[in-house]
Design a protein around this motif. Structure first.
Motif, PDB file in Angstrom:
ATOM      1  N   VAL A  22      48.506  42.412  35.711  1.00 44.02           N
ATOM      2  CA  VAL A  22      48.289  41.118  34.961  1.00 44.02           C
ATOM      3  C   VAL A  22      47.498  40.239  35.659  1.00 44.02           C
ATOM      4  O   VAL A  22      46.205  39.727  34.904  1.00 44.02           O
ATOM      5  N   GLY A  23      47.358  40.095  36.968  1.00 41.89           N
ATOM      6  CA  GLY A  23      46.222  39.273  37.617  1.00 41.89           C
ATOM      7  C   GLY A  23      44.865  39.835  37.461  1.00 41.89           C
ATOM      8  O   GLY A  23      43.821  39.184  37.562  1.00 41.89           O
ATOM      9  N   ALA A  24      44.744  41.155  37.383  1.00 43.68           N
ATOM     10  CA  ALA A  24      43.392  41.683  37.316  1.00 43.68           C
ATOM     11  C   ALA A  24      43.000  41.420  36.042  1.00 43.68           C
ATOM     12  O   ALA A  24      41.645  41.864  35.810  1.00 43.68           O
ATOM     13  N   THR A  25      43.526  41.152  34.939  1.00 44.72           N
ATOM     14  CA  THR A  25      43.034  41.024  33.639  1.00 44.72           C
ATOM     15  C   THR A  25      43.462  39.667  32.969  1.00 44.72           C
ATOM     16  O   THR A  25      42.974  39.456  31.743  1.00 44.72           O
ATOM     17  N   SER A  26      43.484  38.550  33.604  1.00 47.09           N
ATOM     18  CA  SER A  26      43.671  37.146  33.238  1.00 47.09           C
ATOM     19  C   SER A  26      42.722  36.393  33.891  1.00 47.09           C
ATOM     20  O   SER A  26      42.099  36.605  35.004  1.00 47.09           O
ATOM     21  N   GLU A  27      42.617  35.387  33.162  1.00 46.63           N
ATOM     22  CA  GLU A  27      41.970  33.961  33.704  1.00 46.63           C
ATOM     23  C   GLU A  27      42.775  33.144  34.573  1.00 46.63           C
ATOM     24  O   GLU A  27      42.421  32.411  35.568  1.00 46.63           O
ATOM     25  N   ILE A  28      43.968  33.018  34.165  1.00 44.82           N
ATOM     26  CA  ILE A  28      44.980  32.039  34.688  1.00 44.82           C
ATOM     27  C   ILE A  28      46.297  32.904  34.599  1.00 44.82           C
ATOM     28  O   ILE A  28      46.572  33.542  33.748  1.00 44.82           O
ATOM     29  N   VAL A  29      46.987  32.663  35.670  1.00 42.85           N
ATOM     30  CA  VAL A  29      48.405  33.515  35.761  1.00 42.85           C
ATOM     31  C   VAL A  29      49.472  32.350  35.937  1.00 42.85           C
ATOM     32  O   VAL A  29      49.338  31.852  36.879  1.00 42.85           O
ATOM     33  N   ILE A  30      50.486  32.514  35.203  1.00 43.59           N
ATOM     34  CA  ILE A  30      51.797  31.404  35.557  1.00 43.59           C
ATOM     35  C   ILE A  30      52.685  32.567  36.240  1.00 43.59           C
ATOM     36  O   ILE A  30      53.244  33.550  35.681  1.00 43.59           O
ATOM     37  N   ALA A  72      43.862  41.152  41.898  1.00 41.80           N
ATOM     38  CA  ALA A  72      43.011  40.336  41.005  1.00 41.80           C
ATOM     39  C   ALA A  72      41.733  39.911  41.584  1.00 41.80           C
ATOM     40  O   ALA A  72      41.355  40.123  42.790  1.00 41.80           O
ATOM     41  N   ARG A  73      40.827  39.523  40.531  1.00 36.89           N
ATOM     42  CA  ARG A  73      39.664  39.247  40.908  1.00 36.89           C
ATOM     43  C   ARG A  73      39.434  37.848  41.423  1.00 36.89           C
ATOM     44  O   ARG A  73      39.995  37.018  41.150  1.00 36.89           O
ATOM     45  N   GLU A  74      38.488  37.687  42.317  1.00 36.74           N
ATOM     46  CA  GLU A  74      38.185  36.306  43.056  1.00 36.74           C
ATOM     47  C   GLU A  74      37.862  35.423  41.956  1.00 36.74           C
ATOM     48  O   GLU A  74      37.170  35.706  40.823  1.00 36.74           O
ATOM     49  N   SER A 101      42.157  36.202  49.175  1.00 34.82           N
ATOM     50  CA  SER A 101      41.496  36.913  48.386  1.00 34.82           C
ATOM     51  C   SER A 101      40.742  36.132  47.447  1.00 34.82           C
ATOM     52  O   SER A 101      40.504  36.717  46.345  1.00 34.82           O
ATOM     53  N   GLY A 102      40.637  34.816  47.734  1.00 40.26           N
ATOM     54  CA  GLY A 102      39.565  34.040  46.814  1.00 40.26           C
ATOM     55  C   GLY A 102      40.215  33.537  45.578  1.00 40.26           C
ATOM     56  O   GLY A 102      39.729  33.390  44.599  1.00 40.26           O
ATOM     57  N   ILE A 103      41.845  33.466  45.672  1.00 37.77           N
ATOM     58  CA  ILE A 103      42.386  33.060  44.389  1.00 37.77           C
ATOM     59  C   ILE A 103      42.985  31.610  44.618  1.00 37.77           C
ATOM     60  O   ILE A 103      43.627  31.456  45.784  1.00 37.77           O
ATOM     61  N   GLU A 104      43.084  30.812  43.792  1.00 33.69           N
ATOM     62  CA  GLU A 104      43.611  29.448  43.956  1.00 33.69           C
ATOM     63  C   GLU A 104      44.997  29.643  43.288  1.00 33.69           C
ATOM     64  O   GLU A 104      45.479  30.111  42.363  1.00 33.69           O
TER      65      GLU A 104
END
Length: 291
Positions: A55-63, A83-85, A110-113
């Protein structure tokens, strides 16, 4: 602006948020460990992935809408690995600040907020898109998630530094815990006095003594029906977190302390999977009342 939004955790709250995001035109990607929840979400238009990391790898925002601290830690580990940075994650649950801070730090490496963005409301309000969001973290993240907040809630509030969202949620949920019990106590007094519950509900709502919990949960008490919109055991979990936080802050909580004992008795009596309004049934039992 529509976005690709992931939802990890498709229980009562997560599935409602996902459905409202689909209705708002977003592309929604989801995952839950329960296959029944995955199937139900797919029927609502959610594209299902096989893991939280996917899910993280294919989304712009994750809840994140997760039930436990261990689930949060596991999901965060998966998302950080795949997930991508530049991904923005929104943690919407009620957990101790230490758990949310640890999750933020793992993702940041990992560069994720991660934004601390707990939501206030029951499952019924989530279904209606009427949640209130207490968001904290970067202002940029809050602005970026604006369309998501609009889809899932009736209002969203930016509270500044990470953790302030949870602090506000603790305050709000203290009131939820206490006012739910107060509503149950009032209805049981009415029954003991021979009053019609529907009349009590109607007139109390029109009085200065009403509350949002009386208005939301009182109708369940009138008909003695408690679908799990906001399970009693989740309220117990929240109350323990709030109590620990208040103790650390040096703030007395006499009403919360008294309420928590009643909640624990109701849970021990097997009522934990019903909505918290089931406290009314519990107090009826303690009073020896029968409808």
């Amino acid at each position: 602006m529509t976005q690709v939004v992931g939802v990890v955790g498709l229980g009562v709250m997560g599935s409602a948020m996902a459905a409202n995001l689909v209705a708002a035109g977003h592309t929604v990607i989801g995952f839950d460990t329960d296959p029944r929840r995955r199937s139900s979400a797919a029927e609502a238009g959610v594209r299902i992935e096989d893991s939280a990391g996917a899910v993280g790898a294919t989304s712009e925002i994750v809840i994140f809408s997760l039930p436990t601290q261990s689930a949060l830690a596991d999901v965060v580990s998966q998302v950080a690995a795949q997930a991508r940075e530049g991904l923005l994650c929104l943690e919407t649950g009620t957990f101790p600040l230490a758990a949310k801070t640890a999750a933020r730090d793992v993702l940041a490496a990992s560069g994720i907020e991660l934004m601390d963005a707990p939501v206030s409301g029951t499952g019924l309000q989530a279904t209606d898109g009427a949640l209130v969001v207490f968001a904290s973290g970067s202002r940029e993240g809050f602005d970026r998630a604006g369309a998501v907040f609009t889809a899932i809630g009736r209002s969203s509030h930016y509270l500044g530094d990470f953790g302030n969202g949870s602090r506000m949620k603790y305050i709000a949920n203290l009131l939820v815990v206490v006012h739910t019990l107060a509503a149950a106590e009032a209805h049981v007094l009415g029954m003991a006095a021979g009053m019609d519950p529907a009349t009590v509900q109607r007139l109390a709502e029109d009085s200065t003594g009403s509350s949002r919990m009386f208005e939301i949960r009182g109708p369940m008490m009138v008909i003695d029906d408690y679908p799990p919109a906001g399970r009693l055991d989740l309220l117990v979990k929240d109350a323990k977190i709030i109590k620990d936080f208040a103790t650390g802050a040096g703030s007395p909580t006499p009403l919360l302390d008294a309420a928590l004992e009643v909640y624990r008795r109701a849970s021990a009596a097997g009522m934990g999977d019903f909505d918290g309004a089931v406290l009314c049934r519990h107090l009826e039992t303690e009073a020896g009342l029968e409808r």
